[in-house]
Design a protein around this motif. Structure first.
Motif, PDB file in Angstrom:
ATOM      1  N   SER A 407      -9.744  38.185 -35.055  1.00 30.65           N
ATOM      2  CA  SER A 407     -10.780  38.780 -35.894  1.00 30.65           C
ATOM      3  C   SER A 407     -10.308  40.129 -36.427  1.00 30.65           C
ATOM      4  O   SER A 407      -9.937  41.016 -35.646  1.00 30.65           O
ATOM      5  N   GLY A 434     -15.489  31.915 -31.153  1.00 28.86           N
ATOM      6  CA  GLY A 434     -15.222  32.403 -32.502  1.00 28.86           C
ATOM      7  C   GLY A 434     -15.592  31.336 -33.520  1.00 28.86           C
ATOM      8  O   GLY A 434     -15.544  30.142 -33.218  1.00 28.86           O
ATOM      9  N   LEU A 440     -13.275  38.330 -41.927  1.00 27.41           N
ATOM     10  CA  LEU A 440     -12.582  38.699 -40.687  1.00 27.41           C
ATOM     11  C   LEU A 440     -11.569  37.662 -40.213  1.00 27.41           C
ATOM     12  O   LEU A 440     -10.758  37.939 -39.335  1.00 27.41           O
ATOM     13  N   GLU A 442     -12.086  35.249 -38.184  1.00 29.47           N
ATOM     14  CA  GLU A 442     -13.051  34.686 -37.244  1.00 29.47           C
ATOM     15  C   GLU A 442     -14.032  35.786 -36.864  1.00 29.47           C
ATOM     16  O   GLU A 442     -13.652  36.956 -36.748  1.00 29.47           O
ATOM     17  N   ARG A 443     -15.282  35.412 -36.702  1.00 30.68           N
ATOM     18  CA  ARG A 443     -16.267  36.362 -36.183  1.00 30.68           C
ATOM     19  C   ARG A 443     -16.640  35.959 -34.765  1.00 30.68           C
ATOM     20  O   ARG A 443     -16.569  34.782 -34.392  1.00 30.68           O
TER      21      ARG A 443
END
Length: 501
Positions: A407, A434, A440, A442-443
Motif C-alpha cells: 500500500s 488488503g 494506493l 492496495e488499501r
C-alpha cells in the motif's frame, strides 16, 4: 544409506526390555479417567505393532482418545507410516486423502462409526482396556524393526487452502530432531507433565503434545476437549506445562477475571506455550497481569515441524516467536525468493525460508509441488512473512498470500495491524486484509467483531488508533463489522472466507 534409527521413545524401549523395572510403572498417557503406564503402553502397542508391520500404510481415525495415541505409537514402533485422519473432514476431503495415501488398514476405537469413504479399508479396533489385561502376559514382546532415520513416520495432510490437501511425508528424523530441539529450548525433561486439549490429527497436538512427552519419558494428560476448568484442575494437580492455540488462550484470558482458581493454577505452571497462529498481544498482557506468567510462542508448520521458539531461559516477549531452534537455519528473502534480507531492524519484511533436519521429505505423489516448495540450494519456502529484531527475535507479520499488503509503496504485514486493533477497548476480534485501490495499489481493510455490537467503533476511530501506535500508512481505510470471524479447527482465521458484497 541412513543409519538404523535409535528408539524414538527410550522410556518405552526400557519398559519393553524390563517389564518389571521401575520405569514401567511411570505414567505415560491419560485421557480423562483412562490412563496407561509405560509398561502398559508397551504391552499394548507392541502386539499392535506386530499386527500392522506388513501393512504398508495405515490410517488412524484421530479422535482425541487413548486409542489414537496407542495406534500412532504402534505404527512408529513398526516403522509403518501412519496417516492421521481428521474426524471432522468432509466426505470429499476424506475420499481424496484415502485415495492419495492408499492405506490398507484403518485403526479406530471400538464402536466408532466410520464414514463411507473408509468402507473399503480393513478395520482394526484398538480396545486399550482389554489389550492391557490380555497382553500383560506377553510383556517384553519385541517390536518390528522401525527402519532408518529417513523412514516415513507420518503422512500429515495440509489444510488444502490452495487446492486439494497435500500429504507431507514426515520422517522419523524430523520428529526426533524437533522434539530434542524443543527439549533444549524449553528445558523439557521426564519430570514434566503436559496438559492440553488439542486435536490429534495435526502436528501440534499429536507430535508435540503426545509424542513429545513420550520422547522425554514424561507424561501427558489430554483433556479430550478444551475447557478452562480442566486446565485449572490438571495444573493444580501436578501438571507443569500447557500447550494451546490462541483461541484457547483467548478463552483463558476472558475467564481469568472471574476465576481466581484458574489464575492460581496457571501461576503454578512451569511453561505456557501457544502456537499454530499468532497470539494477540492483548491476550498476552491480560494473562500475564492475572497470573504473573507469560505465554511463550513457537513457530512451525506441517512441512517443517518446529522452526523457532522463545526459550524458557530467554525473554518471553509478546508478539514474537523467538529465535531459531538448535539445528534450524532461517533466513528472510526478498520477493524474488533468493535475495537475502540482511536487516535486523524490526521493520524490513521478508519471506521466511528454513533449512535443517526438521523438514519433511516430500509431498506424497506430488513431485512438482515438492520441487516448487524448495529453492535450488535446499531452503523451504514457508510463505510466511516476518521481520527480525536487532537481537534476532523473529516476528511474523502474516502469510505471503493473504497477509502481505502493498500500500502506497510500503510492504505491510497484517499481523501487526491486527495486534494494534485488538488493543482498542471496542474490539473483541480483528482480522486485516488488503483489497485493490486505484491510488494506493492496495488499501487496508479491517474486519472487526466489536465488543459492543450496539456501539461498534467507527473507521475514523480505528484508523486514528492504529496510526498513533504504528504509522499513518498502516491505518485501515475500510472497516467491516462481523458477529464472528471464520476459523478452522486449530483456531486460525480463514481470511479467504472474508468477503463483502
Amino acid at each position: 544409506m541412513s543409519p538404523l534409527s535409535p528408539a524414538l521413545f527410550p522410556a518405552l524401549a526400557e519398559a519393553q526390555a524390563d517389564p518389571d523395572g521401575p520405569g514401567s510403572h511411570r505414567p505415560a498417557l491419560r485421557f480423562g479417567d483412562r490412563s496407561v503406564t509405560y509398561g502398559e503402553l508397551a504391552a499394548t502397542a507392541s502386539p499392535l505393532a506386530a499386527r500392522v508391520a506388513e501393512a504398508g500404510r495405515i490410517a488412524v481415525w484421530a479422535t482425541p482418545t487413548l486409542e489414537t495415541a496407542v495406534a500412532v505409537v504402534a505404527a512408529l514402533l513398526a516403522g509403518v507410516p501412519a496417516v492421521p485422519l481428521n474426524p471432522k473432514s468432509g466426505e470429499s476431503e476424506l475420499g481424496h486423502i484415502v485415495s492419495d495415501s492408499a492405506p490398507t488398514l484403518v485403526l479406530a476405537a471400538p464402536g466408532t462409526q466410520l464414514p463411507p469413504a473408509l468402507a473399503a479399508l480393513e478395520r482394526v479396533d484398538i480396545d486399550v482396556d482389554v489389550a492391557v489385561d490380555i497382553n500383560v502376559r506377553g510383556r517384553g514382546t519385541a517390536s518390528p524393526d522401525p527402519g532408518t532415520l529417513e523412514t516415513p513416520a507420518l503422512i500429515v495432510y495440509t489444510s488444502g487452502t490452495t487446492g486439494p490437501p497435500k500429504g507431507a511425508v514426515i520422517p522419523r528424523r524430523a520428529i526426533a530432531t524437533t522434539l530434542d530441539a524443543l527439549a533444549d529450548a524449553w528445558q523439557w525433561t521426564g519430570d514434566d507433565v503436559l496438559v492440553h486439549g488439542l486435536p490429534l490429527f495435526h502436528v501440534h497436538g499429536l507430535i508435540l503434545g503426545i509424542l513429545g512427552p513420550l520422547r522425554r519419558g514424561g507424561s501427558v494428560r489430554h483433556l479430550g476437549r478444551f475447557e478452562t476448568a480442566g486446565v485449572a484442575r490438571e495444573l493444580s494437580e501436578g501438571a507443569t506445562m500447557l500447550f494451546g492455540v490462541p483461541t484457547m488462550y483467548h478463552r483463558i484470558a476472558e475467564t481469568l477475571p472471574d476465576d481466581p482458581a484458574l489464575a492460581k493454577a496457571l501461576a503454578r505452571a512451569r511453561l505456557l506455550v501457544s502456537g499454530s497462529a499468532a497470539l494477540p498481544v492483548h491476550d498476552h498482557e491480560r494473562i500475564a497481569q492475572a497470573t504473573g506468567r507469560r505465554v511463550i510462542e513457537r513457530y512451525g508448520m506441517t512441512e517443517t515441524l518446529m522452526n523457532t521458539s522463545v526459550r524458557a531461559d530467554g525473554e518471553p516477549r509478546a508478539g514474537t516467536v523467538g529465535v531459531p531452534l538448535p539445528g534450524v537455519e532461517l533466513r528472510l528473502t526478498e520477493e524474488d525468493g533468493t535475495t537475502a534480507v540482511e536487516a535486523y531492524d524490526g521493520e524490513t519484511v521478508g519471506e521466511i525460508q528454513v533449512r535443517g533436519p526438521n523438514l519433511f521429505t516430500e509431498y506424497l505423489n506430488r513431485p512438482e509441488a515438492t520441487a516448487a516448495a524448495f529453492t535450488e540450494d535446499g531452503w523451504f519456502r514457508t510463505g510466511d512473512m516476518a521481520v527480525r529484531d536487532p537481537d534476532g527475535y523473529v516476528r511474523i507479520v502474516g502469510r505471503k498470500a493473504t497477509d502481505l499488503i502493498k500500500s502506497g509503496g510500503y510492504k505491510i504485514g497484517a499481523g501487526e495491524i491486527e495486534n494494534a486493533l485488538l488493543e482498542h477497548p471496542g474490539v473483541r476480534e480483528a482480522a486485516v486484509t488488503g483489497e485493490p485501490d486505484a491510488d494506493l495499489g492496495e488499501r487496508i481493510v479491517a474486519w472487526i467483531v466489536p465488543a459492543d455490537p450496539q456501539s461498534p467503533p467507527t473507521v475514523e476511530e480505528l484508523a486514528g488508533h492504529v496510526a498513533r501506535r504504528l504509522a499513518p500508512h498502516k491505518r485501515p481505510r475500510v472497516v467491516h463489522h462481523l458477529d464472528a470471524l471464520p476459523r478452522n479447527d486449530m483456531g486460525k482465521i480463514m481470511k479467504r472466507a472474508l468477503t463483502h458484497d
